[in-house]
Scaffold this active site. Structure first.
Site, PDB file in Angstrom:
ATOM      1  CB  VAL A   1      -0.822   0.029   1.164  1.00 55.49           C
ATOM      2  CG1 VAL A   1      -2.050   1.001   1.217  1.00 55.49           C
ATOM      3  CG2 VAL A   1      -1.677  -1.393   1.323  1.00 55.49           C
ATOM      4  CB  SER A   2       1.745   3.421  -2.372  1.00 53.86           C
ATOM      5  OG  SER A   2       2.198   4.945  -2.747  1.00 53.86           O
TER       6      SER A   2
END
Length: 733
Positions: free
Chosen positions: A306-307
């Site tokens: 996840v970013s």
């Protein structure tokens, strides 16, 4: 972490409001909190996260802290959860903290009921893990980093232990959008379609908030815990020079946004004023004597893929989207970077995401109504993941036994991610490797045929699990742990689970708990990067793609299945009140550590000058506008490693208090608006400069201010001595 662990921050958010004096009541739980400075060396030490030799600490934006939270049943069991502003937990740090706690409290706090969990900041000093792979860029072991962590964690737990108070606990959940995206969507899409169809998003969007209500203070005295399942930012990239990452401790895009949300929630969006005593180097918040103390923390969960760069990944040379499968631009990964919501201003991205978290947390806190009830309990075991037999479902029905492998890194890990690309010609999604890098690998360790087969389809770049000289390069024995507070169950894992890997683990444990408790529902959350560190855990299907997360899954394609198997055992033991086999003990490698970081020899100033002298002052009779202007002052300084200023500050903004005719502290190292930067003309220079920047917030009160710098100097003929210096006064309007 390092480039092998480049993910961002998902959040576990804990918020405690407590009064410091203990009273007695009929409450189900006792709750205690503590918070202590673990910032460590603010100069010369490589930061833990990117494996970038150029990312060396040179100042402070936010001080790092250990935040301890204890929950106990009166006269029964208790747990201690420590949120650590660090890239990850360290097995060696955990070992030494537990040793100290046993010396002080006997068997009250052990490895079974104490969890130490990293936030995953990429902007904190490195050199505190015990395995060689994680010490290469820090030039070996850094005792100052290590000691700051061990001391701070111990002190935070002591504070929490000494401030236990009775109260009740509420829980609430809600959806937070526009705060995280999947940075490896092609790997996620390799998971079975029927499994993906169960979820609306390719990252988890649910925030879980736990609100603690103090018996004496009611809703005003509250404690909240929040598991926010996404990662929160990872880098600070200069727009004109994207290869340069931040060298200021806790700079965006890491813990800053967590601190931003934490600070906003702590103060309701208002300025927090602190006082600081230089002589004692102790900081505490101004507060009324009859008000509860406040501590907040954001922690990591299953956010390996996840970013926070929610605008997507783009090529910095063309402005076009990066290639989908390998995240490259013209066949190379170096030009592909993700963009945050405030692009191109990374600090603005920090503010935006922090504010989004704050608003959702505040809403959940206000509406929390479901009460947590039930026992406090825990289970813990050590597992050798280098040769774990795992029973999985067979392809033709029935079951089969497979094994995990000694640790190894794939070619795809060296490519980095869109949050921090690697170098050379490495690419994500590489399941072949190339002859040149295989030759380089073989100079270190040529993997055995058995290891190659076990890790397949991962092409091995670093065979870390079989590299033992001068001592272990990677862990083999890892801790797994479950903490329970009523219907809240925390799965403590020593690594970074991807979104789908975390979903599978949670679902498996939920099933065991529900079936073993007559259908009772549990809220199961994951606390990542806890007690030790072993990089990533991808699903079997994601592993086949060999993007960054799969290439960094150390123990082969069945790593996740191994974790699920072992956590199901812990869950069964928890429900049946059975004793858990402790497993093999991990090694204590402190006596083997090697450090190549040179000590501070001496600090000097030019003849006729002194430490603390202002070299670049504010203009005479200057005025600055709040919410718009930046005040910048430079001082003659010395190496920050001489005194870490633990529980103190290098930078301070003071305001002239009319009527009392004195200067009062307003902002320090812990404030988002203030930055302390340290520099010297060249690496071996004995002369250095401190630059303090104050971005005047809109909430600043009009008045007369000055900026002060505190430091410590080491001269060739004397011991370390402290100094300070102040700018000229200026007006803020």
């Amino acid at each position: 972490m390092t480039r092998w662990s480049m993910s961002m921050h998902c959040t576990l958010f804990l918020l405690f409001l407590l009064r410091l004096t203990c009273i007695f009541s009929d409450s189900d739980y006792l709750m205690g909190l503590g918070s202590y400075d673990i910032t460590g060396p603010a100069a010369d030490v490589n930061m833990m996260g990117y494996a970038n030799m150029e990312q060396v600490a040179s100042g402070v934006h936010f001080r790092l802290r250990a935040r301890a939270f204890i929950v106990a049943e009166p006269y029964k069991k208790r747990i201690a959860f420590v949120n650590l502003d660090a890239g990850m937990a360290s097995q060696l740090v955990t070992i030494k903290v537990i040793e100290r706690l046993k010396q002080r409290y006997g068997e009250l706090y052990t490895e079974e009921n104490v969890a130490i969990s990293g936030t995953h900041t990429h902007a904190g000093p490195g050199g505190y893990l015990q395995y060689i792979l994680y010490l290469v860029t820090s030039l070996g072991f850094v005792h100052q980093s290590f000691n700051a962590l061990v001391d701070g964690i111990e002190q935070s737990i002591i504070q929490a232990h000494e401030n236990l108070r009775p109260g009740s606990i509420l829980i609430n959940k809600g959806e937070l959008l526009d705060a995280g995206v999947n940075r490896s969507p092609s790997a996620y899409l390799n998971n079975p379609a029927h499994e993906r169809s169960k979820y609306e998003y390719d990252v988890d969007k649910e925030m879980t908030l736990v609100k603690f209500v103090d018996d004496q203070w009611g809703p005003v005295a509250r404690i909240m815990e929040d598991w926010f399942e996404r990662e929160n930012g990872c880098r600070s990239v200069d727009v004109e020079s994207p290869r340069r990452v931040s060298s200021i401790i806790s700079d965006p895009y890491d813990q800053d946004l967590m601190e931003m949300a934490s600070s906003l929630l702590s103060t309701g969006g208002k300025t927090v004023t602190r006082m600081s005593s230089v002589a004692r180097r102790v900081r505490s918040r101004f507060r009324h004597a009859d008000k509860p103390r406040f501590v907040s923390a954001f922690c990591q969960t299953n956010c390996g893929d996840v970013s926070p760069n929610v605008l997507g990944a783009f090529c910095i040379d063309t402005g076009l989207p990066c290639e989908f499968n390998q995240s490259t631009c013209g066949g190379k990964n170096e030009q592909c970077y993700g963009r945050g919501p405030g692009y191109p201003d990374e600090f603005e991205s920090t503010r935006i995401i922090g504010e989004r978290q704050f608003k959702k947390a505040a809403d959940l806190f206000t509406k929390a109504s479901e009460e947590i009830q039930g026992k406090v309990d825990y289970r813990h075991a050590y597992v050798d993941f280098s040769q774990l037999e795992v029973t999985i479902n067979g392809q033709n029905g029935g079951s089969e036994v497979v094994k995990t492998c000694p640790a190894a890194m794939g070619f795809g890990f060296a490519a980095g991610t869109t949050d921090g690309p690697g170098a050379f010609d490495f690419k994500q999604g590489d399941d072949q490797g190339n002859p040149f890098w295989r030759l380089v690998r073989n100079l270190l360790k040529n993997p055995t045929e058995e290891q190659v087969r076990c890790q397949r389809p991962k092409p091995i770049l670093l065979d870390t699990g079989e590299m033992k000289q001068p001592y272990d390069w990677a862990p083999s024995i890892l801790p797994v742990q479950i903490l329970r507070i009523g219907q809240l169950v925390i799965l403590c894992v020593p690594g970074e689970f991807t979104t789908m890997a975390g979903r599978r683990l949670r679902d498996a444990v939920k099933t065991v708990l529900k079936e073993g408790s007559n259908g009772r529902e549990f809220s199961v959350v994951i606390a990542g990067l806890t007690n030790s560190y072993s990089q990533y855990i991808a699903t079997f299907e994601e592993y086949q793609v060999q993007r960054y997360e799969g290439a960094s899954t150390l123990y082969g394609p069945h790593t996740l299945s191994g974790y699920i198997q072992e956590f199901k055992k812990l869950a069964n033991d928890l429900l049946s009140a059975q004793t858990t086999d402790p497993g093999p003990q991990p090694p204590d490698l402190l006596h083997k550590q090697i450090s190549l970081l040179t000590p501070v020899v001496a600090d000097m100033t030019p003849i006729g000058t002194a430490f603390g002298d202002v070299t670049s002052d504010v203009p005479r009779l200057s005025k600055f506008r709040k919410g718009a202007d930046i005040v910048r002052v430079q001082f003659r300084s010395a190496n920050p490693r001489n005194d870490l200023m633990t529980e103190g500050t290098f930078a301070l903004v003071e305001r002239w208090l009319e009527g009392r005719e004195t200067w009062v502290p307003v902002y320090d190292d812990d404030d988002f608006c203030l930055r302390f930067k340290w520099s010297r003309p060249f690496k071996l220079s004995t002369q250095s400069t401190a630059t303090i920047e104050w971005r005047i917030p809109e909430t600043a009160s009009p008045g007369v201010y000055r900026i002060t710098h505190f430091g410590s100097a080491k001269t060739p003929i004397s011991s370390i001595h402290h100094f300070s210096g102040s700018s000229s006064a200026f007006v803020v309007y």
